[in-house]
Design an enzyme around this catalytic site. Structure first.
Site, PDB file in Angstrom:
ATOM      1  N   ASP A 130      -4.785  -3.933  -8.451  1.00  9.67           N
ATOM      2  CA  ASP A 130      -4.723  -4.573 -10.179  1.00  9.67           C
ATOM      3  C   ASP A 130      -3.651  -4.300 -10.955  1.00  9.67           C
ATOM      4  OD1 ASP A 130      -6.946  -6.455  -9.586  1.00  9.67           O
ATOM      5  OD2 ASP A 130      -8.759  -4.263  -9.340  1.00  9.67           O
ATOM      6  N   GLY A 163       0.710  -0.786  -0.290  1.00  8.57           N
ATOM      7  CA  GLY A 163       0.211  -0.367   0.078  1.00  8.57           C
ATOM      8  C   GLY A 163       1.279   1.089  -0.216  1.00  8.57           C
TER       9      GLY A 163
HETATM   10  O1  KDG Z   1      -9.887  -5.205  -7.458  1.00 13.85           O
HETATM   11  C1  KDG Z   1     -10.934  -4.275  -7.336  1.00 13.85           C
HETATM   12  C2  KDG Z   1     -12.085  -5.386  -7.766  1.00 13.85           C
HETATM   13  O2  KDG Z   1     -11.924  -5.789  -6.272  1.00 13.85           O
HETATM   14  C3  KDG Z   1     -13.054  -4.959  -7.923  1.00 13.85           C
HETATM   15  O3  KDG Z   1     -12.718  -4.553  -9.100  1.00 13.85           O
HETATM   16  C4  KDG Z   1     -13.999  -5.843  -8.032  1.00 13.85           C
HETATM   17  O4  KDG Z   1     -13.515  -8.300  -8.999  1.00 13.85           O
HETATM   18  C5  KDG Z   1     -14.069  -7.093  -8.031  1.00 13.85           C
HETATM   19  C6  KDG Z   1     -14.085  -8.589  -7.293  1.00 13.85           C
HETATM   20  O5  KDG Z   1     -14.793  -9.592  -6.438  1.00 13.85           O
HETATM   21  O6  KDG Z   1     -13.933  -7.807  -5.785  1.00 13.85           O
END
Ligand code: KDG
Length: 311
Positions: free
Chosen positions: A256, A226
Site C-alpha cells: 500500500d 519486494g
Molecule cells: O495491505 C494491508 C492490508 O492487507 C491490511 O491493512 C488489511 O485490508 C486489509 C486486508 O483486507 O487484508
C-alpha cells in the site's frame, strides 16, 4: 476536488505480540489497504478522501477519528446501524512471521453498495484508487467497485487498481473473473508477480500479462518485487527500480505504501523513474516500522531514507 478518492473497508486491527491463543495485551489500530494508501498520500500533503461503511458504534468512531487525525477526508463514510466493524487479528508467531485472521463476514464495510459511492464520486477526484480486496467482500461491494471504476474511467479520471489478492476471501478463479474486467478501466495496475495472471489470461507469464494489460488501455503496469524493488511496463518498455535497503521489521502495508508513493509521484507529475523511486522509498518506510501505515513519512521526511525521491 480531492487529489485522491479511495473506497473500501476500514478494519480495526488488533495486534498481539505473541500467539493469540495465549491471550494477553492487544493493541488497536486502523487497517485496510485503501485507508493505508489514503494516509500515505495525506502524509505527503495531498488531499485524500476515503469512502465506505463503518459501524455505528465506538469502533466505527475509532476508524473515523483515525482517518481524520491523519488528514484523510471521511465525509463519504456511511454509518451502518445494523452491522459490526470488520476486525483483523494479527499475531506475531516468530520474530519474522505474523499470522492474520479476519472477522469481517457480514461487516458494515462489506455492505458497501453503489448508492454509497454516488456522492463521493460526484464530488470529483484526480485519482480514484481501488483494490481487489473490496470486490471480494460481497456482491454489492463488487458491483459498487465495478460501477465506480466504470464511471470514473468514462469521465476521464485516472483509475488505479492494486490487485491485492486475498486468498482467505475468494478463489483465484473468482478473483480473475471480477478483476480482469475491472483492470480494463484502470490507468495503472499494481500487482505482485504472482497476482498478474488474475488480471490476464490464467497462467500468463509476467511479460504476456503486462502486454495484455497495455493492449487493453492500461498505461502503466507495476510489478512489486519486494526486496528486489519493482518493474514498470509501459508502451515505451520496461523500467526497473531497486528497493531501498532497510531492515524490515513488518512487511504488512508495504504494498500500500508503494502504491501511495507511486500515486504521489503521479500527482506531482514526476517522470516514471522518479515515481518509482518515491514508490520504493515509501515501501522502505513501511517495512522499517511496525504497523500498516504508522511509519509513513511526511514530505519533509522523504529524504530520511537514502535513495528516496525527495521534494
Ligand atoms: O495491505 C494491508 C492490508 O492487507 C491490511 O491493512 C488489511 O485490508 C486489509 C486486508 O483486507 O487484508
Amino acid at each position: 476536488d480531492v487529489d485522491l478518492l479511495t473506497v473500501g473497508e476500514a478494519l480495526v486491527s488488533l495486534r498481539s505480540p505473541g500467539p493469540l491463543a495465549t491471550g494477553g495485551t492487544l493493541t488497536m489500530h486502523l487497517a485496510g489497504a485503501e485507508c493505508n494508501v489514503a494516509i500515505g498520500l495525506a502524509r505527503l500533503g495531498h488531499r485524500a478522501a476515503w469512502a465506505g461503511r463503518v459501524s455505528a458504534d465506538e469502533l466505527g468512531e475509532f476508524v473515523l477519528r483515525q482517518l481524520r487525525a491523519e488528514g484523510v477526508g471521511a465525509d463519504g463514510a456511511h454509518r451502518d446501524p445494523d452491522r459490526p466493524a470488520g476486525l483483523m487479528f494479527l499475531e506475531r508467531r516468530t520474530a519474522d512471521v505474523t499470522r492474520v485472521r479476519y472477522n469481517r463476514a457480514g461487516s458494515a464495510g462489506s455492505a458497501l453498495n453503489v448508492d454509497d459511492l454516488r456522492g463521493p464520486l460526484a464530488a470529483g477526484a484526480r485519482v480514484l484508487h481501488l483494490t481487489g480486496i473490496t470486490p471480494a467482500l460481497s456482491e454489492s461491494a463488487r458491483e459498487a467497485v465495478t460501477w465506480a471504476a466504470r464511471e470514473a474511467s468514462a469521465a476521464g479520471t485516472f483509475v488505479s487498481l492494486d490487485v491485492n489478492y486475498r486468498a482467505r476471501l475468494w478463489s483465484r478463479a473468482a478473483a480473475r473473473a471480477t478483476l480482469t474486467p475491472l483492470a480494463g478501466y484502470a490507468s495503472v495496475v499494481v500487482a505482485s508477480a504472482d497476482e498478474l495472471d488474475l488480471v490476464a489470461e490464467p497462467g500468463a507469464d509476467e511479460t504476456t500479462a503486462a502486454a495484455d494489460l497495455l493492449r487493453r488501455g492500461v498505461r502503466t503496469v507495476l510489478v512489486k518485487l519486494g526486496a528486489d524493488g519493482a518493474r514498470a511496463y509501459t508502451r515505451d518498455g520496461v523500467t526497473e527500480a531497486a528497493a531501498v535497503p532497510v531492515t524490515a521489521v513488518d512487511t504488512v502495508g508495504a504494498g500500500d505504501a508503494f502504491t501511495a508513493g507511486y500515486l504521489s509521484g503521479h500527482l506531482d507529475r514526476l517522470d516514471l523513474v522518479d515515481r518509482l523511486r518515491r514508490a520504493v522509498a515509501l515501501g522502505a518506510f513501511a517495512v522499517a516500522a511496525h504497523g500498516d501505515w504508522e511509519g509513513l513519512p511526511r514530505r519533509d521526511e522523504l529524504s530520511l531514507i537514502a535513495g528516496s525521491a525527495a521534494g
